[in-house]
Enzyme design. Structure first.
Site, mmCIF file in Angstrom:
data_model
loop_
_atom_site.group_PDB
_atom_site.id
_atom_site.type_symbol
_atom_site.label_atom_id
_atom_site.label_comp_id
_atom_site.label_asym_id
_atom_site.label_seq_id
_atom_site.Cartn_x
_atom_site.Cartn_y
_atom_site.Cartn_z
ATOM 1 N N HIS A 37 0.611 -1.273 0.174
ATOM 2 C CA HIS A 37 0.039 -0.167 -0.056
ATOM 3 C C HIS A 37 0.911 1.103 -0.047
ATOM 4 O O HIS A 37 0.227 2.410 -0.116
ATOM 5 C CB HIS A 37 -0.732 -0.218 1.269
ATOM 6 C CG HIS A 37 -1.926 1.070 1.181
ATOM 7 N ND1 HIS A 37 -2.767 1.270 0.147
ATOM 8 C CD2 HIS A 37 -1.817 2.265 2.104
ATOM 9 C CE1 HIS A 37 -3.792 2.301 0.520
ATOM 10 N NE2 HIS A 37 -3.048 3.073 1.435
ATOM 11 N N CYS A 38 2.236 1.220 0.227
ATOM 12 C CA CYS A 38 2.980 2.504 0.207
ATOM 13 C C CYS A 38 3.639 2.846 -0.879
ATOM 14 O O CYS A 38 3.563 3.809 -1.438
ATOM 15 C CB CYS A 38 4.048 2.099 1.740
ATOM 16 S SG CYS A 38 3.250 1.865 3.267
ATOM 17 N N ILE A 39 4.692 2.123 -1.341
ATOM 18 C CA ILE A 39 5.321 2.420 -2.362
ATOM 19 C C ILE A 39 5.031 2.580 -3.543
ATOM 20 O O ILE A 39 5.289 3.810 -4.209
ATOM 21 C CB ILE A 39 6.721 1.504 -2.579
ATOM 22 C CG1 ILE A 39 7.403 1.246 -1.128
ATOM 23 C CG2 ILE A 39 7.840 2.001 -3.507
ATOM 24 C CD1 ILE A 39 8.632 0.278 -1.341
#
Length: 445
Positions: free
Chosen positions: A275-277
């Protein structure tokens, strides 16, 4: 002079009599709830998913980072309870928002979950509460969105209630660090809010890192993930260039990392997941438009990383043509690994989903095996894949595929048996070379 609300809340935090409310019991919220409960605070978890309530009532964790036994300890001790009834926010002294912050189709921030949650808090806001945003977002969100919605009640931040930001730093599958041992960046809207943030998080985690403003803390999280995105894009680009030259990028990286200074190893793969990078860098790209400043590095890294699944499928098609004399459109492919990283069940933004989609767009048939993901759940972008189930990779089953595409290198897979059964393997993780199983029918991509 400190406000009465500050004094009261400070005493509650110091004596561990403050109740914490954590909104969003997913990969961030549930581990955080356990860390806060273990530190002695009573915790109420809030989520709109009734399925999570059923699991938690049964003392069953749905997050790898939280063991069933640890969950049961906090529930049975009365330190943790979960509910879908947000009226309970009125009883909470510290409220922490851990909800998703996705992108729209046009790569604009989707703050609908943060905004809706802030409105739910506002409906129960009272003096003496600390409201914290942990969801990753662009600099300014906490002060310009969350705070504004809360002050719409007539109460004022810094005197009646307090607002802070602390970016989550979860790393699913990491056996060396967990919520309580990862340094926590904290910030607040004013000196009193920052003091409360340091006191509360300092009680629950090993160390806190205070910064000067909520916007700075928001920028810290983006910087961490942009750093990773850009460096992964670099090695992904080097992979394609070196492959054309007949050079093994993994061998290059292994040799380069022996330098004791000035170099940090990053590794290529089939694309970015989690979900982040894949998402967070574009929050800064969007915000930078307000200042008429380009973010060329960030956008280029996104383009390179987004192109990797198509590059990998191209290498797969080439290997099938050269090694098997068969077109991808007439081939059956087993994708090994659906999760975005090894040894977890997290498929958020997983490149494996895109790999399957591209293979089938080109006329091939793709199945998958993942020891952690028995069935593909509903997703926003890949509705056509919903319900497909993991294939058991018996020697007979594997032999029936024209190729095996290794997308995620889970440790529990028997790679030696796979090497014996598969007629062609396309390895995007260099796992066969690492295990000393290199062979003519194993192609790196």
């Amino acid at each position: 002079m400190a406000s009465p609300s500050f004094d009261t809340l400070s005493r509650k935090i110091e004596t561990r009599t403050a109740r914490a409310g954590i909104i969003g019991l997913g990969y961030v919220g549930l581990p955080l709830a356990m860390a806060v409960a273990r530190s002695g605070f009573a915790v109420t978890g809030f989520d709109i998913d009734p399925g999570k309530m059923v699991a938690l009532d049964a003392r069953r964790s749905y997050i790898d980072a939280v063991r069933d036994e640890a969950l049961a300890v906090e529930i049975d001790a009365g330190r943790f309870k979960a509910t879908t009834d947000f009226a309970g926010l009125a009883d909470c002294d510290v409220i922490i928002i851990c909800v998703p912050t996705p992108l729209t189709k046009h790569r604009d921030p989707d703050l609908s979950f943060v905004e809706a949650t802030s409105r739910s808090i506002a409906a129960h806001l009272r003096p003496g509460q600390l409201v914290v945003l942990e969801s990753t977002t662009y600099p300014g969100t906490t002060d310009d969105v969350v705070k504004v919605i809360l002050e719409g009640t007539g109460l004022k931040s810094g005197s009646d209630f307090f607002v802070g930001f602390s970016p989550e730093r979860e790393d699913p599958g990491n056996q060396h660090y967990h919520t309580a041992t990862i340094p926590k960046v904290v910030a607040g809207d004013g000196a009193e809010a920052l003091s409360l943030m340091k006191a509360f998080y300092g009680a629950a985690v090993s160390s806190v890192v205070p910064v000067s403003s909520n916007a700075t803390a928001e920028a810290v999280k983006l910087t961490e993930n942009i750093f990773r995105s850009v460096n992964i894009a670099l090695v992904n680009e080097l992979k394609t260039v070196y492959a054309a030259m007949g050079i093994d990028v993994w061998e290059v990286i292994d040799a380069a990392k022996t330098k004791p200074f000035g170099y940090m190893p990053f590794y290529p793969g089939p694309g970015l997941g989690g979900h982040c990078i894949p998402i967070d860098p574009f929050y800064l790209t969007w915000k930078s438009r307000e200042y008429e400043l380009p973010t060329r590095f960030i956008e280029l890294a996104g383009e390179i990383n987004s192109a990797m699944p198509r590059y990998v499928v191209g290498k797969l098609a080439e290997a099938l043509d050269i090694r098997a004399g068969k077109a991808l459109s007439r081939s059956r492919v087993l994708v090994l690994g659906l999760a975005y990283k090894k040894n977890v069940a997290d498929i958020r933004e997983s490149p494996s989903l895109r790999l399957i989609e591209i293979i089938e767009e080109r006329g091939g048939r793709a199945d998958y095996h993942d020891p952690f993901v028995a069935e593909i759940p509903p997703t926003r972008e890949y509705q056509a894949l919903k319900g497909r189930r993991s294939v058991t990779p018996t020697p007979e089953t594997v032999a029936g595929y024209d190729a095996v595409l290794v997308a995620t290198d889970h440790d529990s897979v028997d790679y030696a048996a796979l090497a014996k059964s598969a007629s062609l393997i396309v390895d995007t993780r260099n796992v066969f070379n690492r295990l000393g199983l290199s062979a003519d029918h194993v192609i790196k991509a």
